[in-house]
Design a protein around this motif. Sequence first.
Motif, short mmCIF file in Angstrom:
data_model
loop_
_atom_site.label_atom_id
_atom_site.label_comp_id
_atom_site.label_asym_id
_atom_site.label_seq_id
_atom_site.Cartn_x
_atom_site.Cartn_y
_atom_site.Cartn_z
N ASP A 154 -4.72 10.08 12.28
CA ASP A 154 -3.86 9.90 11.12
C ASP A 154 -4.72 9.74 9.87
N GLU A 155 -4.05 9.88 8.72
CA GLU A 155 -4.73 9.66 7.44
C GLU A 155 -4.03 8.55 6.65
N ILE A 156 -4.83 7.67 6.07
CA ILE A 156 -4.36 6.76 5.03
C ILE A 156 -5.17 7.09 3.79
N ALA A 157 -4.47 7.49 2.73
CA ALA A 157 -5.13 7.83 1.47
C ALA A 157 -4.83 6.77 0.43
N LEU A 158 -5.84 6.41 -0.34
CA LEU A 158 -5.70 5.46 -1.44
C LEU A 158 -6.11 6.16 -2.73
N ASN A 159 -5.42 5.83 -3.80
CA ASN A 159 -5.63 6.49 -5.08
C ASN A 159 -6.62 5.68 -5.93
N PRO A 160 -7.84 6.22 -6.16
CA PRO A 160 -8.85 5.46 -6.91
C PRO A 160 -8.49 5.25 -8.37
N ALA A 161 -7.48 5.97 -8.87
CA ALA A 161 -7.03 5.75 -10.24
C ALA A 161 -6.45 4.35 -10.42
N HIS A 162 -6.10 3.71 -9.29
CA HIS A 162 -5.50 2.37 -9.34
C HIS A 162 -6.43 1.29 -8.78
N PHE A 163 -7.70 1.61 -8.62
CA PHE A 163 -8.66 0.64 -8.08
C PHE A 163 -9.10 -0.40 -9.11
N ALA A 164 -8.67 -0.25 -10.36
CA ALA A 164 -9.04 -1.23 -11.38
C ALA A 164 -8.25 -2.53 -11.24
N ARG A 165 -7.27 -2.54 -10.35
CA ARG A 165 -6.51 -3.77 -10.09
C ARG A 165 -7.39 -4.78 -9.36
N LYS A 166 -6.90 -5.98 -9.16
CA LYS A 166 -7.62 -6.99 -8.39
C LYS A 166 -7.83 -6.47 -6.96
N PRO A 167 -8.97 -6.78 -6.34
CA PRO A 167 -9.26 -6.27 -4.99
C PRO A 167 -8.14 -6.57 -3.99
N GLY A 168 -7.56 -7.77 -4.05
CA GLY A 168 -6.48 -8.10 -3.12
C GLY A 168 -5.27 -7.21 -3.29
N GLU A 169 -4.98 -6.80 -4.53
CA GLU A 169 -3.84 -5.92 -4.79
C GLU A 169 -4.13 -4.51 -4.28
N VAL A 170 -5.36 -4.04 -4.51
CA VAL A 170 -5.75 -2.72 -3.99
C VAL A 170 -5.63 -2.71 -2.46
N LEU A 171 -6.13 -3.75 -1.83
CA LEU A 171 -6.12 -3.80 -0.37
C LEU A 171 -4.73 -4.05 0.19
N SER A 172 -3.82 -4.57 -0.63
CA SER A 172 -2.43 -4.70 -0.16
C SER A 172 -1.79 -3.32 0.01
N THR A 173 -2.25 -2.33 -0.78
CA THR A 173 -1.77 -0.97 -0.58
C THR A 173 -2.25 -0.43 0.77
N LEU A 174 -3.49 -0.75 1.13
CA LEU A 174 -3.99 -0.36 2.45
C LEU A 174 -3.12 -0.96 3.55
N ALA A 175 -2.80 -2.24 3.45
CA ALA A 175 -1.95 -2.89 4.46
C ALA A 175 -0.56 -2.27 4.48
N HIS A 176 -0.02 -1.93 3.31
CA HIS A 176 1.28 -1.26 3.19
C HIS A 176 1.28 0.03 4.01
N GLU A 177 0.20 0.83 3.84
CA GLU A 177 0.11 2.10 4.58
C GLU A 177 -0.12 1.86 6.08
N MET A 178 -0.78 0.78 6.41
CA MET A 178 -0.99 0.45 7.82
C MET A 178 0.33 0.13 8.51
N VAL A 179 1.31 -0.39 7.75
CA VAL A 179 2.64 -0.61 8.32
C VAL A 179 3.27 0.73 8.69
N HIS A 180 3.07 1.74 7.86
CA HIS A 180 3.58 3.08 8.19
C HIS A 180 2.89 3.62 9.45
N LEU A 181 1.58 3.37 9.55
CA LEU A 181 0.85 3.81 10.73
C LEU A 181 1.38 3.11 11.98
N TRP A 182 1.62 1.80 11.85
CA TRP A 182 2.19 1.04 12.96
C TRP A 182 3.54 1.63 13.38
N GLN A 183 4.40 1.92 12.40
CA GLN A 183 5.72 2.46 12.71
C GLN A 183 5.61 3.84 13.35
#
Length: 215
Positions: free
Chosen positions: A61-90
Motif C-alpha cells: 500500500d501507499e501512504i502519501a503526505l503532502n510536504p506543502a503542509h509540513f510547516a505545521r507543528k510536527p505533531g499535526e503533520v504526524l496526525s495526518t500520517l495516523a489518519h491515513e493509517m486508519v484507512h490502511l487498517w480499514q
Amino acid sequence: MNNPTTQTYTSLTTAYDFFNQELFSGSLPPCLLTMQRHKGAFGYFSGERFASSVDSKEITDEIALNPAHFARKPGEVLSTLAHEMVHLWQHHYGKPARKGYHDKQWAAKMHEIGLIPTATGEEGGKETGQKMTHFIEENGLFARVVAKLLVEHPAILYHDRSETDTARKKKAASKTKYTCPDCGLNAWAKPDAPLVCGTCQEPMLAENIEEEEDE
C-alpha cells in the motif's frame, strides 16, 4: 552535512512503526511512504498501489503526505500520517467504503486512536463524508503517543517553500474552490464565503481544509 532525504524518511518511518505499535497493537503491515504534492490534501492512502521490481507478487500500500503542509507543528503533520493509517487498517481489517468516502467504521477507529473526525475542521463538524479532516483530542491517546514519540525521536521534516507569503496573499484574495462533503458538488467563491449545497443542505468545504483522500 545532513542528508535531508535520510532525515525526512527516517522520521516518517520511525513514526509509522511507533504508531503501529502504540495505536494499532502492531497489526498493520509495512507500506510505502511517499511525499506527493496533492492539491487541497494533506495526504492520502492508496491500497495495493505498488509492486516490487524483484517480485511482482509482492504488493504494498501507499501512504502519501503532502510536504506543502509540513510547516505545521510536527505533531499535526504526524496526525495526518495516523489518519491515513486508519484507512490502511480499514483496508486490511474492516470493510472499506467507496472511493474517497469516510464512513462510520473509519470514524469510530479515528476516535479510538484519539483523532476526532470533522468535515469542517472544527469541533462539532459532521464525522462522515467525502472530504474530511480531523483535530487531535486533547489528552487523548494520539496526543499522548505523539508526545512520547517526539521526545524519544524528534521529527526532522523539510517543508515545501514554493508557496511564499506573496503567493499566499494572492491566493487568499482570489476565488476559492468549495466542495460539498456529501455529493462532491464543486463551487467557487471568495474565501470565507458561507456556501451551502442546495441539494444536500450541507455546508460546503473550502479547499484548504481538505485533508485526506482514499484512492
